[in-house]
Each structure stands twice: as structure tokens, then as C-alpha cells.
Design an enzyme around this catalytic site. Sequence first.
Site: not given
Ligand SMILES: *Cc1c(COP(=O)(O)O)cnc(C)c1O
Length: 393
Positions: A43, A285
Site C-alpha cells: 500500500k 527567504y
Molecule cells: C500496513 C499493514 C501491514 C504491514 O505493516 P508493517 O508494519 O509495515 O509490516 C500489515 N497488515 C495490515 C492490515 C496493514 O494495514
Amino acid sequence: MQRSPSESLQPSLIELSRSALEQNFSFLQSRAKNGVRISSVIKGNAYGHGISSFIPLAELCGIDHFSVFSADEAEGVLKFRSNPDTDVMIMGMIRDEELSWAIENGIEVYLFEMERLDRAFEEAGKLGKKARVHLQIETGMHRTGFEKPEWETVFQKINDNPESFDLKGICTHYAGAESVANYFRIQKQNETFREAVEMAKSMFDQMPPVHASSSAAFLTMPKMHYDMVRIGIAQYGFWPSRETYMHHAKANDFEEEQDPLRRVMTWKSEVMSTKWVKAGDFIGYGNVYMAGRDMRIATVPIGYTHGFGRNLTNSGYVLIRGVRANVSGLVNMNMITVDITDIPGVEKGDEVVLIGHQGDDEITVASFGEMTNNLNYEILTRLPASIPRVVVD
Ligand SMILES: *Cc1c(COP(=O)(O)O)cnc(C)c1O
């Protein structure tokens, strides 16, 4: 450094290291209990690494399951995967009209409320195709998931409709396994999850894969591996938190331990221009930075529009000719000015490293974090999709 024409139109470039990614997956595999499948969580544009380059690279490392948040990200996997059998799982947002698209395309989806379950049932019926589903159990995160009184009904419904549902998983998510502060809450979540798993075992002839852990739980709590783990941050070469790293270092003889994870990403730009500034003059700036001596500065075409935070004003640094050059003055939308007074011979076009190694020095993503109190996660995902990503060895 040679660049393709489209890359040379961009003021910076992100390189992804194939060997670093291979090393990370081989470390993660070595930590996984026998037979545990790794789902690569991509994601947020693969945590800023860029899905178009990252997906095929992860597949080369043996990954055949990707987890995304939403339907548009799942579409990205369909587009960029090189193996048509590689699985995709949506853990979060799907609109009703996207649900039928997902079922049609064989995408695995989380079900976490009755309404979505009924909707999936309906759409599967209309399409004459099974919905590939993961049942998300509420265990204490209190975000999404089926509540305990619903479990039996949900399992029964799946059981009664084998022509509509292909059960691909039973899962949950922990509320912050990267911090010791949440230890007891997570143990309790796991107990509740086990209850759900036991109930499922008693009701299903064939148990689907069970999964609960993200990077932190995976790295610190082996009893929570179950059948699959959802690995995000660790595959990119980062520990979810210092505590997680300390846990690992301690368990593996602290003194000897070397970090087995390697940063996959390097972020580079180049010197746009150089200039001398007289002692007493202000740079950029306002009166944010006054030259305390005669100074030579370089402009670098990177700013907050590219994810180089405004809060690095007067405090961030970059590497040029292997030496740290401090950001001097405000971080602008598209530009920073850095102090090169003590770096002899800097010229227009010199490579500038924003994240990564140059010479014997390194700028880590965490060093941005220390300067700005941001987590790696946020800094990485803020890197815009428009920066070209290229794969290197
Ligand atoms: C983002 C996410 C993960 C991965 O998490 P990490 O800490 O980056 O390994 C796993 N499960 C769900 C449901 C997530 O939203």
C-alpha cells in the site's frame, strides 16, 4: 550516471537495490516458521518505493502474494505483476461497485462487516463466480472486523454457500506490535483471535490460512506467525521501531549483531548551481539563515513538493562528494540551499544524495525522522509517485 530521457526530465531519482531486497527477503524467510507464506504489503505506492518497479522486483525474490489497501492499488498489481498467478489481497477500502470488479478479477478481499459479506454474496451470485474472501476478526484494534457475537453466523454463511465463497483466510490486525507499551493489549488480542480460530476449526472441514502479523509481530512474536504474515516496512529494509531492532539484537547476541536488513531505496539529485555569499548576508527567504562567514552554497532542485520536509530547514543535510552539506535556509517548494564551503571542488551536476550512501557516509531515512519526529513510514510514503524509480544491483 546515465539516465533515460524521461528520467532526465526529473530533478531527482530513486534507485531500488535488487541485492538489498533479496537480502531482506532471505532474512525474513529465515525467520519465518516452516511453511509460513510472506505477503508483501505494498500500500502507499509500496511505501514510496513505486509499485511499477517494486512488484516485479519482489516477484523475482519469490513473492507471490501482495496486500494492498484499496481497489485502485489492487488494479496496480494486476498491471505490474509479471506472473498472472500472483495473488492480490485488498485489506481495506472497496466501494460496492468495485466489489464486483474485484470478484471478477479473482482479487482476494477482506470481509469485516455483515453488509459487505451480503454484498459479496450477491455479486458472486450475479457473476456466477466465487468471491475469494478473508474474514477479518475484531480482536481489540477496534477499527474493522467481525465482532464475537457475529462469528458463528459469518462462518455458517460461508459454509452454507460454497458456490459463492472461496474462503482464503481468517485474519486480524494488532494495535501496535512495534511498541512494548502495547504488549498486553496484543497478547489479549491474540487470545481472542485464537478463540475465533478454534471456532472456525470446529466449523470448517478445511481450514483456510490464518494470518495476523505485520513486520513487528512477525519479528518479535513467532507464536503469532500462523500460516501467513503481512510484511510491509521490513522488506524495504527498515525495523518497525527501535524496540523491534533491540529485541532482535538482544536475541542474537547484541555485540556481534549486524543489522540484517538493508535499505532498498537510495534517493539522489544533483547540484543545480553554486554561488559565493558574503558574511552577514541572508540566504534565501527572509532572515532564516545569515551567513556567519564567507560561504559557498549549492542549490539542489529538491523541496517540500518532493517530500523533503519544510521542517528540515536549517537542520537537514545531504551528501555531496561523500561529505555532509547542511541545509542552510528555508526548504522551498522546489529547492534547498546547502553549505558547501568546506567541500572543495563542488560543481554543477555533482551527485547529491538525499537518502543513502555516498563515499563512507550515509543518510538514513531514520535520520530524517530524528530531525523531524516522523516515522519512517510517513517519510517514505510522502515521496511523490512522480519521482522516477529505477532498479539497480
Ligand atoms: C500496513 C499493514 C501491514 C504491514 O505493516 P508493517 O508494519 O509495515 O509490516 C500489515 N497488515 C495490515 C492490515 C496493514 O494495514
